[in-house]
Write a protein that holds these residues in place. Structure first.
Motif, PDB file in Angstrom:
ATOM      1  N   ALA A 236       0.839  -1.193   0.000  1.00  0.00           N
ATOM      2  CA  ALA A 236       0.000   0.000   0.000  1.00  0.00           C
ATOM      3  C   ALA A 236       0.877   1.248   0.000  1.00  0.00           C
ATOM      4  CB  ALA A 236      -0.922   0.000   1.219  1.00  0.00           C
ATOM      5  N   ALA A 237       0.322   2.354  -0.482  1.00  0.00           N
ATOM      6  CA  ALA A 237       1.075   3.605  -0.572  1.00  0.00           C
ATOM      7  C   ALA A 237       0.496   4.637   0.372  1.00  0.00           C
ATOM      8  CB  ALA A 237       1.038   4.137  -2.003  1.00  0.00           C
ATOM      9  N   TRP A 238       1.375   5.275   1.152  1.00  0.00           N
ATOM     10  CA  TRP A 238       0.985   6.420   1.982  1.00  0.00           C
ATOM     11  C   TRP A 238       2.094   7.445   1.909  1.00  0.00           C
ATOM     12  CZ3 TRP A 238       2.307   8.933   6.753  1.00  0.00           C
ATOM     13  CH2 TRP A 238       1.326   9.836   7.207  1.00  0.00           C
ATOM     14  N   ASN A 239       1.829   8.528   1.197  1.00  0.00           N
ATOM     15  CA  ASN A 239       2.765   9.635   1.056  1.00  0.00           C
ATOM     16  C   ASN A 239       2.224  10.843   1.815  1.00  0.00           C
ATOM     17  OD1 ASN A 239       4.431   8.224  -0.995  1.00  0.00           O
ATOM     18  ND2 ASN A 239       2.582   8.451  -2.234  1.00  0.00           N
ATOM     19  N   THR A 240       3.101  11.684   2.290  1.00  0.00           N
ATOM     20  CA  THR A 240       2.633  12.871   2.991  1.00  0.00           C
ATOM     21  C   THR A 240       3.656  13.992   2.876  1.00  0.00           C
ATOM     22  OG1 THR A 240       1.649  13.654   5.064  1.00  0.00           O
ATOM     23  CG2 THR A 240       3.629  12.300   5.255  1.00  0.00           C
ATOM     24  N   ARG A 241       3.167  15.215   3.114  1.00  0.00           N
ATOM     25  CA  ARG A 241       4.024  16.405   3.117  1.00  0.00           C
ATOM     26  C   ARG A 241       3.924  17.054   4.492  1.00  0.00           C
ATOM     27  NH1 ARG A 241       2.632  20.400  -1.457  1.00  0.00           N
ATOM     28  NH2 ARG A 241       0.703  20.530  -0.284  1.00  0.00           N
ATOM     29  N   LEU A 242       5.046  17.484   5.015  1.00  0.00           N
ATOM     30  CA  LEU A 242       5.062  18.136   6.324  1.00  0.00           C
ATOM     31  C   LEU A 242       5.411  19.609   6.145  1.00  0.00           C
ATOM     32  CD1 LEU A 242       6.945  15.477   8.501  1.00  0.00           C
ATOM     33  CD2 LEU A 242       4.518  15.613   7.918  1.00  0.00           C
ATOM     34  N   SER A 243       4.583  20.469   6.708  1.00  0.00           N
ATOM     35  CA  SER A 243       4.828  21.910   6.623  1.00  0.00           C
ATOM     36  C   SER A 243       5.615  22.393   7.834  1.00  0.00           C
ATOM     37  CB  SER A 243       3.504  22.670   6.529  1.00  0.00           C
ATOM     38  OG  SER A 243       2.691  22.388   7.656  1.00  0.00           O
ATOM     39  N   ASN A 244       6.114  23.607   7.750  1.00  0.00           N
ATOM     40  CA  ASN A 244       6.890  24.176   8.848  1.00  0.00           C
ATOM     41  C   ASN A 244       6.053  24.297  10.105  1.00  0.00           C
ATOM     42  OD1 ASN A 244       9.172  24.420   7.256  1.00  0.00           O
ATOM     43  ND2 ASN A 244       8.687  26.506   6.618  1.00  0.00           N
ATOM     44  N   GLU A 245       6.713  24.198  11.238  1.00  0.00           N
ATOM     45  CA  GLU A 245       5.991  24.283  12.503  1.00  0.00           C
ATOM     46  C   GLU A 245       5.506  25.707  12.761  1.00  0.00           C
ATOM     47  OE1 GLU A 245      10.097  24.667  15.147  1.00  0.00           O
ATOM     48  OE2 GLU A 245       8.733  22.986  15.458  1.00  0.00           O
ATOM     49  N   ALA A 246       4.682  25.839  13.759  1.00  0.00           N
ATOM     50  CA  ALA A 246       4.060  27.116  14.075  1.00  0.00           C
ATOM     51  C   ALA A 246       5.071  28.141  14.603  1.00  0.00           C
ATOM     52  CB  ALA A 246       2.960  26.900  15.103  1.00  0.00           C
ATOM     53  N   THR A 247       4.670  29.415  14.538  1.00  0.00           N
ATOM     54  CA  THR A 247       5.442  30.504  15.123  1.00  0.00           C
ATOM     55  C   THR A 247       4.751  30.961  16.400  1.00  0.00           C
ATOM     56  OG1 THR A 247       6.186  31.262  12.950  1.00  0.00           O
ATOM     57  CG2 THR A 247       6.329  32.834  14.772  1.00  0.00           C
TER      58      THR A 247
END
Length: 394
Positions: free
Chosen positions: A117-128
Motif C-alpha cells: 500500500a502507498a501512503w505519502n505525505t508532506r510536512l509543513s513548517n511548525e508554528a510561530t
C-alpha cells in the motif's frame, strides 16, 4: 562359425538394449501432470515518501502505522522514503509522520495481504509562537510554502496582535495551514478547495481574545476575484467577512480558529493501473533435472505523485491545491520485493505479474486546468502450473 557368433552377439546386444529401454521407461516418473505448489499471499507492506511542501525529501522522519495493539515504525532515508514490511493483519492502519521542525501529519491507509500500500505525505513548517506585549502591538510575518519552481504562488501573511490581546504571560501561536485535513470537516461545498490558511491559537486553550487581531493575506487583483474567505466555526467552514486593502485580503480575527482562503474549482479523478516490471518474471522447471527453489521476487514500481505544467498565476495556485489533494509532487522509481518461498518440482513452472494503481487528477477554475498523476498500491499475482497448464494460482 564366426558369422554365427557375430550374429549371436548382435542379437544379444539388441535384446539388452530393448530390455534396458523398457526398464527405464517403467522406472521414470510421469512429470506431465505433477501437482504444482500454491503460492501463499505474502504479508503486506506500506511504503511512501515524506517531503516538504515544496517536494524536497525529509530524511530522518518517523513514520508509524497502528492497527489495534499492533504498531510498526520506520525512519525515512536520505531520499525521504520508507517501507513498513511484514504487516500480518489486514485492515485500515492509522498513519503518523513526524519530523524535527515540522508539523506532524496523521492519516490512514487500507492494507491487504499480497499488496504494498502507498501512503505519502508532506510536512509543513511548525508554528510561530509570539510573546504578546501588554503595552504595544506585535506582528509576525509568515510566507506560505510552495512547490519547488512554483514560487509565484507564495503568499505573505501578516498577523498584527494588539497590546494586551491576551493575558500577560500568554502567547499567540500562528500556524500555517495548507489543507482541510487540519480541520475536522471539509469546506461547505466539495467544489471549494483550500488554497492556504492561518490558524490562530493561544498557549492557554481556555483563553479568550480581549481585542481583535488583524490577519492580512497579500494577493493580486486577478486572484482576489477567485477567492472565497472562510473560517472554521464549531467544526464547519463558513464564509467570513473581510475587507480589501489594495491587493490585500484582511480578516478581523475575533476568535481562536482557522482563517483560510478557498478557490471554487472542479476536481476530476480517473483510476487506472500500470504493469510493474520484475527482475525475473518466469521460473521454468517443466523439463528441469531437479527441484527449483524460488525465494524472493524483486520488481520496480513508482512512488509518489507528479504535477503537470501551468501557464499563469491561477494555474500556480491550482498546482498547490492539486499537490495537497495528491499528498505530494515528486515521483521516483524504486525497488520492491515479494516473498514467494516455494519449491517447484520437475514438471512445474511459475510466472509472476503485477500492477500498480494510478490515479490521474485534474483541477480547473475558469479556463485554467492543471493535471497530475499519483501512484498507489502494488499487487502481485503468482501463477504456478504443470505441463498440462493447470494448477495452483494466487
Amino acid at each position: 562359425m564366426k558369422k554365427f557368433m557375430n550374429f549371436g552377439v548382435l542379437a544379444l546386444l539388441g535384446m539388452a538394449l530393448t530390455f534396458g529401454m523398457t526398464s527405464c521407461s517403467d522406472d521414470d516418473p510421469d512429470y506431465s501432470n505433477v501437482t504444482p505448489p500454491t503460492v501463499e499471499l505474502a504479508k503486506a507492506n506500506i511504503s511512501g515518501m515524506v517531503t516538504t511542501i515544496g517536494g524536497k525529501p525529509i530524511a530522518g522522519a518517523e513514520v508509524t502505522a497502528k492497527l489495534g495493539s499492533t504498531t510498526l515504525s520506520a525512519t525515512t532515508n536520505a531520499d525521504g522514503e520508507y517501507t513498513l514490511e511484514g504487516l500480518a493483519e489486514n485492515g485500515t492502519y492509522t498513519m503518523t509522520a513526524t519530523a524535527s521542525g515540522k508539523q506532524s501529519v496523521t492519516g490512514s491507509v487500507t492494507v491487504n495481504k499480497g499488496e504494498t500500500a502507498a501512503w505519502n505525505t508532506r510536512l509543513s513548517n511548525e508554528a510561530t509562537t509570539v510573546s504578546v506585549s501588554q503595552t504595544e502591538e506585535t506582528s509576525v510575518e509568515v510566507v506560505t510554502e510552495t512547490l519547488e519552481n512554483n514560487e509565484e504562488a507564495r503568499v505573505t501573511t501578516v498577523t498584527v496582535i494588539p497590546a494586551a490581546a491576551v493575558e500577560e504571560g500568554e502567547e499567540i501561536i500562528v500556524t500555517p495551514v495548507y489543507s482541510t485535513d487540519y480541520a475536522t470537516t471539509k469546506a461547505a461545498t466539495t467544489k471549494d478547495f483550500m488554497l492556504m490558511g492561518i490558524n490562530i491559537s493561544c498557549s492557554n486553550p481556555n483563553a479568550v481574545l480581549k481585542a481583535p487581531i488583524k490577519l492580512t493575506f497579500d494577493l493580486t487583483d486577478d486572484v482576489i476575484a477567485q477567492i472565497k474567505p472562510m473560517k472554521e466555526v464549531n467544526g464547519s467552514w463558513v464564509e467570513a467577512e473581510v475587507t480589501e486593502e489594495g491587493e490585500k485580503v484582511v480578516f478581523t480575527v475575533d476568535a481562536f480558529t482557522t482563517y483560510s482562503l478557498f478557490i471554487n474549482a472542479t476536481l476530476n479523478q480517473n483510476a487506472s493501473t500500470e504493469a510493474i516490471s520484475f527482475a525475473q518474471a518466469e521460473y521454468d522447471n517443466l523439463y528441469g533435472a531437479s527441484e527449483m527453489s524460488v525465494g524472493t521476487a524483486t520488481y520496480t514500481y513508482k512512488m509518489g505523485s507528479e504535477i503537470g505544467q501551468h501557464s499563469n498565476l491561477l494555474g500556480a495556485y491550482l498546482a498547490e491545491i492539486l499537490a495537497q489533494q495528491m499528498a505530494g509532487s515528486t515521483v521516483k522509481t524504486v525497488n520492491g520485493s515479494y516473498e514467494i518461498n516455494v519449491t517447484l518440482p520437475i514438471g512445474t513452472a511459475l510466472t509472476l505479474s503485477g500492477k500498480q494503481a494510478v490515479e490521474t487528477t485534474s483541477i480547473a477554475a475558469g479556463s485554467t486546468t492543471v493535471s497530475g498523476k499519483s501512484y498507489g498500491k502494488v499487487s502481485v499475482t503468482a501463477n504456478t502450473y504443470n505441463r498440462q497448464h493447470n494448477g495452483g494460482t494466487n
